[in-house]
Design a protein around this motif. Structure first.
Motif, mmCIF file in Angstrom:
data_model
loop_
_atom_site.group_PDB
_atom_site.id
_atom_site.type_symbol
_atom_site.label_atom_id
_atom_site.label_comp_id
_atom_site.label_asym_id
_atom_site.label_seq_id
_atom_site.Cartn_x
_atom_site.Cartn_y
_atom_site.Cartn_z
ATOM 1 N N PHE A 241 -0.343 16.864 -10.246
ATOM 2 C CA PHE A 241 -1.179 17.046 -11.431
ATOM 3 C C PHE A 241 -0.392 17.499 -12.654
ATOM 4 N N ILE A 242 0.844 17.950 -12.477
ATOM 5 C CA ILE A 242 1.693 18.309 -13.616
ATOM 6 C C ILE A 242 2.776 17.267 -13.837
ATOM 7 N N TYR A 243 3.434 16.844 -12.768
ATOM 8 C CA TYR A 243 4.632 16.011 -12.885
ATOM 9 C C TYR A 243 4.382 14.525 -12.667
ATOM 10 N N GLY A 244 3.150 14.129 -12.401
ATOM 11 C CA GLY A 244 2.888 12.727 -12.151
ATOM 12 C C GLY A 244 3.515 12.296 -10.831
ATOM 13 N N GLU A 245 4.100 11.093 -10.813
ATOM 14 C CA GLU A 245 4.780 10.630 -9.602
ATOM 15 C C GLU A 245 6.179 11.228 -9.605
ATOM 16 N N PRO A 246 6.470 12.215 -8.771
ATOM 17 C CA PRO A 246 7.705 12.986 -8.908
ATOM 18 C C PRO A 246 8.971 12.177 -8.624
#
Length: 369
Positions: A241-246
């Protein structure tokens, strides 16, 4: 014979701390009641994590433990030895505490302060995410206080938590209108967002990766990196939810921006990869700054990691030597600037303020030094 009376089994008494624990737990979650009904000038903060301590790990904050009950309010250990003829013993124990503040009142104040810190933290992250200006007047309305020193304490607490998690600093950017912004510690595009658009900063993840690489001997295998990130509830191929697809963020975006190097290990089949610091990371931060970030995240000090601390000190000394060697003739230029001779001013203008070694100056120019 007398008739026997059956005693009914008594149900165990409900713990009196249950309500207190639930209330303290709600306060630790970030003030549910306050967050559900924000002020009219505050945005709805439902898409920002209630507590930034769970923003990275995804786990709720620990439940505060109830303090042990005591028989006295004065904090003294009661004397169980018999006292003969001591009539004043009971009167002294019944006296109220000298401070006049009960532990429960002090705990309630701390809980209320923590709730305000968490609420302001949510507000700051929301404003950053939506790319909206952060005004002091709005912050005062969110925390609902007119006391300057109390607001400063709340802002400091929220800033400290945001910095530890996201590696951004809360700075006043305009003292006239008292506006603030969250400034990334590294020169990532879009002030830490990496890609254009709204969103939360990615600087904290990058600093964490640099810390893992540094702690692993300045190179970390991909397995080691993901093993650590999994403890933070960050998984490859699963949207965060913060970094998208890490995986894309780490192996593509941060590599493209030259903050990380991602290269294949030789003689590996199937192929295995490792991470190193990229040139942008070496240019914009240092091992000491990364170590300080790691230490703060673990609630300790850099010296708690002796070998890494010694290496960070050596890195600082090397950077200082390289910085001095990279500016030859800096002393000569400083002397020219301090000189009032017209020839010195002409020389600085003619050279476009480029620093030349002293031996390249003419005899007349050297006389000005």
């Amino acid at each position: 014979m007398p008739r026997a009376h059956k005693r009914k089994g008594r149900a165990p008494k409900k713990s009196r701390h249950t309500g207190q624990d639930a209330q303290a737990h709600r306060a630790a979650q970030g003030g549910t009641e306050l967050a559900e009904e924000p002020s009219s000038s505050s945005p709805v903060l439902e898409d920002i994590p209630r507590s930034s301590s769970a923003a990275v790990s995804g786990t709720p904050p620990p439940r505060p433990s109830s303090p042990p009950s005591t028989s006295t309010t004065s904090g003294r250990v009661p004397d169980t030895r018999p006292h003969e003829g001591d009539d004043s013993q009971g009167e002294e124990e019944q006296q109220p505490p000298s401070s006049g503040v009960t532990p429960s009142a002090d705990r309630s104040h701390s809980d209320a302060l923590a709730t305000k810190v968490d609420l302001l933290e949510q507000f700051l992250l929301y404003k950053y995410k939506m790319k909206q200006p952060i005004m002091k007047a709005d912050m005062l309305m969110v925390v609902n206080t007119k006391c300057p020193h109390l607001f400063a304490e709340i802002l400091q607490g929220a800033s400290r938590s945001i910095e530890a998690l996201f590696a951004v600093e809360v700075k006043e950017i305009n003292s006239t209108c008292q506006s603030y912004d969250l400034v990334s510690k590294l020169k990532l595009p879009n002030n830490g967002r990496v890609r254009p658009g709204r969103g939360l900063p990615k600087t904290g993840l990058l600093m964490t990766l640099l810390g893992v690489i540094f702690m692993k001997g300045n190179r970390a295998t991909e397995e080691d990196v993901w093993k650590f990130l999994n403890t933070m509830r960050i998984y490859a191929g699963r949207k965060h939810f913060i970094y998208g697809e890490p995986r894309k963020l780490i192996t593509k975006d941060l590599v493209r921006l030259q903050y990380l190097e991602y290269r294949r290990l030789p003689d590996t089949d199937p192929a295995r990869y490792e991470f190193l610091w990229g040139p942008k990371a070496h240019a914009e931060t240092s091992k000491m700054k990364v170590l300080e970030f790691v230490a703060k995240a673990r609630d300790t000090v850099p010296t708690a990691f002796p070998s890494q601390y010694e290496e960070a000190l050596r890195d600082q000394e090397e950077r200082a030597r390289v910085g001095t060697a990279a500016t030859p003739g800096a002393t000569a230029r400083a002397r020219l600037r301090s000189c009032t001779c017209p020839a010195a001013s002409s020389l600085l203008l003619k050279s476009k303020d480029i620093c030349y070694p002293e031996e390249n100056l003419s005899h007349h120019d050297r006389s000005c030094l």
